[in-house]
Design a protein around this motif. Structure first.
Motif, PDB file in Angstrom:
ATOM      1  N   GLY A 128       0.796  -1.230   0.000  1.00 56.65           N
ATOM      2  CA  GLY A 128       0.000   0.000   0.000  1.00 56.65           C
ATOM      3  C   GLY A 128       0.829   1.280   0.000  1.00 56.65           C
ATOM      4  O   GLY A 128       0.710   2.102  -0.927  1.00 56.65           O
ATOM      5  N   PRO A 129       1.693   1.491   0.996  1.00 56.21           N
ATOM      6  CA  PRO A 129       2.484   2.728   1.041  1.00 56.21           C
ATOM      7  C   PRO A 129       3.426   2.883  -0.158  1.00 56.21           C
ATOM      8  O   PRO A 129       3.612   3.991  -0.663  1.00 56.21           O
ATOM      9  CB  PRO A 129       3.281   2.588   2.347  1.00 56.21           C
ATOM     10  CG  PRO A 129       2.492   1.638   3.177  1.00 56.21           C
ATOM     11  CD  PRO A 129       1.883   0.680   2.210  1.00 56.21           C
ATOM     12  N   LEU A 130       4.005   1.773  -0.622  1.00 55.30           N
ATOM     13  CA  LEU A 130       4.918   1.869  -1.750  1.00 55.30           C
ATOM     14  C   LEU A 130       4.166   2.197  -3.037  1.00 55.30           C
ATOM     15  O   LEU A 130       4.656   2.965  -3.871  1.00 55.30           O
ATOM     16  CB  LEU A 130       5.695   0.563  -1.910  1.00 55.30           C
ATOM     17  CG  LEU A 130       6.798   0.353  -0.864  1.00 55.30           C
ATOM     18  CD1 LEU A 130       7.366  -1.052  -0.956  1.00 55.30           C
ATOM     19  CD2 LEU A 130       7.916   1.371  -1.035  1.00 55.30           C
ATOM     20  N   GLU A 131       2.962   1.648  -3.206  1.00 54.47           N
ATOM     21  CA  GLU A 131       2.168   1.974  -4.384  1.00 54.47           C
ATOM     22  C   GLU A 131       1.756   3.450  -4.363  1.00 54.47           C
ATOM     23  O   GLU A 131       1.696   4.099  -5.412  1.00 54.47           O
ATOM     24  CB  GLU A 131       0.928   1.085  -4.456  1.00 54.47           C
ATOM     25  CG  GLU A 131       1.192  -0.271  -5.044  1.00 54.47           C
ATOM     26  CD  GLU A 131       1.787  -0.202  -6.442  1.00 54.47           C
ATOM     27  OE1 GLU A 131       1.316   0.620  -7.261  1.00 54.47           O
ATOM     28  OE2 GLU A 131       2.734  -0.947  -6.724  1.00 54.47           O
ATOM     29  N   GLN A 132       1.481   3.969  -3.184  1.00 53.20           N
ATOM     30  CA  GLN A 132       1.156   5.394  -3.073  1.00 53.20           C
ATOM     31  C   GLN A 132       2.343   6.240  -3.506  1.00 53.20           C
ATOM     32  O   GLN A 132       2.189   7.251  -4.204  1.00 53.20           O
ATOM     33  CB  GLN A 132       0.746   5.723  -1.640  1.00 53.20           C
ATOM     34  CG  GLN A 132      -0.605   5.146  -1.240  1.00 53.20           C
ATOM     35  CD  GLN A 132      -0.930   5.417   0.220  1.00 53.20           C
ATOM     36  OE1 GLN A 132      -0.190   6.107   0.922  1.00 53.20           O
ATOM     37  NE2 GLN A 132      -2.034   4.870   0.694  1.00 53.20           N
ATOM     38  N   ARG A 133       3.535   5.817  -3.104  1.00 56.82           N
ATOM     39  CA  ARG A 133       4.748   6.559  -3.477  1.00 56.82           C
ATOM     40  C   ARG A 133       4.980   6.482  -4.981  1.00 56.82           C
ATOM     41  O   ARG A 133       5.298   7.500  -5.619  1.00 56.82           O
ATOM     42  CB  ARG A 133       5.958   5.977  -2.737  1.00 56.82           C
ATOM     43  CG  ARG A 133       7.199   6.860  -2.856  1.00 56.82           C
ATOM     44  CD  ARG A 133       8.345   6.279  -2.066  1.00 56.82           C
ATOM     45  NE  ARG A 133       8.973   5.174  -2.768  1.00 56.82           N
ATOM     46  CZ  ARG A 133       9.855   4.353  -2.224  1.00 56.82           C
ATOM     47  NH1 ARG A 133      10.177   4.475  -0.947  1.00 56.82           N
ATOM     48  NH2 ARG A 133      10.409   3.390  -2.933  1.00 56.82           N
ATOM     49  N   VAL A 134       4.826   5.290  -5.556  1.00 58.25           N
ATOM     50  CA  VAL A 134       4.979   5.134  -7.000  1.00 58.25           C
ATOM     51  C   VAL A 134       3.943   5.975  -7.734  1.00 58.25           C
ATOM     52  O   VAL A 134       4.240   6.624  -8.746  1.00 58.25           O
ATOM     53  CB  VAL A 134       4.846   3.652  -7.405  1.00 58.25           C
ATOM     54  CG1 VAL A 134       4.761   3.511  -8.924  1.00 58.25           C
ATOM     55  CG2 VAL A 134       6.028   2.850  -6.874  1.00 58.25           C
ATOM     56  N   GLY A 135       2.709   5.985  -7.225  1.00 56.95           N
ATOM     57  CA  GLY A 135       1.648   6.763  -7.852  1.00 56.95           C
ATOM     58  C   GLY A 135       1.942   8.257  -7.839  1.00 56.95           C
ATOM     59  O   GLY A 135       1.717   8.948  -8.841  1.00 56.95           O
ATOM     60  N   GLU A 137       4.902   9.641  -7.702  1.00 56.28           N
ATOM     61  CA  GLU A 137       6.012   9.915  -8.608  1.00 56.28           C
ATOM     62  C   GLU A 137       5.547   9.870 -10.060  1.00 56.28           C
ATOM     63  O   GLU A 137       5.941  10.715 -10.878  1.00 56.28           O
ATOM     64  CB  GLU A 137       7.149   8.915  -8.400  1.00 56.28           C
ATOM     65  CG  GLU A 137       8.335   9.194  -9.304  1.00 56.28           C
ATOM     66  CD  GLU A 137       9.604   8.490  -8.872  1.00 56.28           C
ATOM     67  OE1 GLU A 137      10.684   8.884  -9.354  1.00 56.28           O
ATOM     68  OE2 GLU A 137       9.529   7.555  -8.063  1.00 56.28           O
ATOM     69  N   ALA A 138       4.700   8.890 -10.398  1.00 55.90           N
ATOM     70  CA  ALA A 138       4.176   8.802 -11.763  1.00 55.90           C
ATOM     71  C   ALA A 138       3.374  10.049 -12.104  1.00 55.90           C
ATOM     72  O   ALA A 138       3.459  10.576 -13.220  1.00 55.90           O
ATOM     73  CB  ALA A 138       3.319   7.550 -11.914  1.00 55.90           C
ATOM     74  N   HIS A 139       2.600  10.544 -11.136  1.00 54.17           N
ATOM     75  CA  HIS A 139       1.809  11.758 -11.353  1.00 54.17           C
ATOM     76  C   HIS A 139       2.724  12.954 -11.602  1.00 54.17           C
ATOM     77  O   HIS A 139       2.486  13.747 -12.527  1.00 54.17           O
ATOM     78  CB  HIS A 139       0.919  12.022 -10.134  1.00 54.17           C
ATOM     79  CG  HIS A 139      -0.010  13.180 -10.317  1.00 54.17           C
ATOM     80  ND1 HIS A 139      -1.320  13.032 -10.714  1.00 54.17           N
ATOM     81  CD2 HIS A 139       0.175  14.514 -10.174  1.00 54.17           C
ATOM     82  CE1 HIS A 139      -1.891  14.219 -10.803  1.00 54.17           C
ATOM     83  NE2 HIS A 139      -1.008  15.131 -10.470  1.00 54.17           N
ATOM     84  N   ARG A 140       3.773  13.070 -10.829  1.00 53.02           N
ATOM     85  CA  ARG A 140       4.698  14.193 -10.976  1.00 53.02           C
ATOM     86  C   ARG A 140       5.430  14.121 -12.319  1.00 53.02           C
ATOM     87  O   ARG A 140       5.595  15.143 -13.002  1.00 53.02           O
ATOM     88  CB  ARG A 140       5.700  14.178  -9.829  1.00 53.02           C
ATOM     89  CG  ARG A 140       6.667  15.362  -9.830  1.00 53.02           C
ATOM     90  CD  ARG A 140       7.452  15.430  -8.537  1.00 53.02           C
ATOM     91  NE  ARG A 140       8.196  14.214  -8.271  1.00 53.02           N
ATOM     92  CZ  ARG A 140       7.894  13.335  -7.320  1.00 53.02           C
ATOM     93  NH1 ARG A 140       6.838  13.528  -6.544  1.00 53.02           N
ATOM     94  NH2 ARG A 140       8.632  12.239  -7.137  1.00 53.02           N
ATOM     95  N   ILE A 141       5.850  12.920 -12.710  1.00 52.71           N
ATOM     96  CA  ILE A 141       6.550  12.752 -13.984  1.00 52.71           C
ATOM     97  C   ILE A 141       5.614  13.090 -15.144  1.00 52.71           C
ATOM     98  O   ILE A 141       5.997  13.786 -16.097  1.00 52.71           O
ATOM     99  CB  ILE A 141       7.091  11.313 -14.122  1.00 52.71           C
ATOM    100  CG1 ILE A 141       8.262  11.104 -13.143  1.00 52.71           C
ATOM    101  CG2 ILE A 141       7.535  11.031 -15.553  1.00 52.71           C
ATOM    102  CD1 ILE A 141       8.740   9.673 -13.045  1.00 52.71           C
TER     103      ILE A 141
END
Length: 206
Positions: A128-135, A137-141
């Protein structure tokens, strides 16, 4: 002949990396249920004892692989974003970059973890927390790649809708080859985004 001895710490790091990469490969090829610590150690070319030294259980191994996957996914997106073209076709290229990411083997491995985490509380707590972090970062990119101004009303939601769209297309691709339909959808969405994100067009709107 003199040989250079590799420090123990470096050997340990390399072995751990091989185990994590082998775990991702096994998840892609065999799924969650078909991935075992024995299979991973064989794929990595590491002895069972050495594997148990680094990761005593499948849970330890897979939780470490979750963190590894998040790093790999973020790095893949950053590298792809750095190579995007400029000009009028950039928006379409951004969508292609995101679609490639969400149809990649790394995303397939992440999907296996998502499904397993639905009924595994320990795995869900890590995923959960790691997917939030990936999400995030993907949004920012995606935001940076599109040159979108998030201070404008609705822009944040458009970028998030874009990520949801390509993620959904990636899910569809796991069942059958969806490339032709995906191209048509991305062509249409690129035109929609160009019109919606153009500040000049927005200023002229009634």
């Amino acid at each position: 002949m003199t040989t250079t001895r590799v420090p123990q710490g470096e050997r340990s790091r390399v072995m751990r990396q091989r185990l994590l990469e082998a775990t991702v490969e096994c998840l892609v090829e065999h799924g969650w249920s078909g991935t075992s610590t024995t299979l991973v150690s064989q794929r990595a070319g590491v002895s069972r004892g050495a594997q148990l030294h680094h990761f005593p259980s499948k849970s330890d191994l897979v939780l470490a692989a979750v963190a590894h996957l998040s790093e790999v996914r973020g790095q893949e997106l950053r590298v792809a974003a750095a190579g995007l073209p400029e000009g009028e076709r950039r928006t379409r290229a951004v969508l292609e970059m995101l679609a490639d990411h969400f149809t990649s083997p790394v995303f397939a491995a992440a999907l296996e973890l998502w499904v397993a985490a639905r009924t595994d509380a320990e795995l869900r707590a890590a995923v959960g927390p790691l997917e939030q972090r990936v999400g995030r970062e993907a949004h920012r990119i995606a935001l940076d790649a599109l040159g979108a101004d998030e201070s404008r009303p609705g822009v944040r939601e458009l970028v998030q809708a874009t990520l949801d769209l390509v993620r959904g297309l990636g899910l569809a691709d796991t069942i059958s080859d969806d490339a032709a339909r995906r191209r048509r959808i991305l062509d249409r969405w690129a035109r929609t985004l160009d019109a919606a994100l153009d500040p000049d067009a927005a200023a002229e709107a009634p």
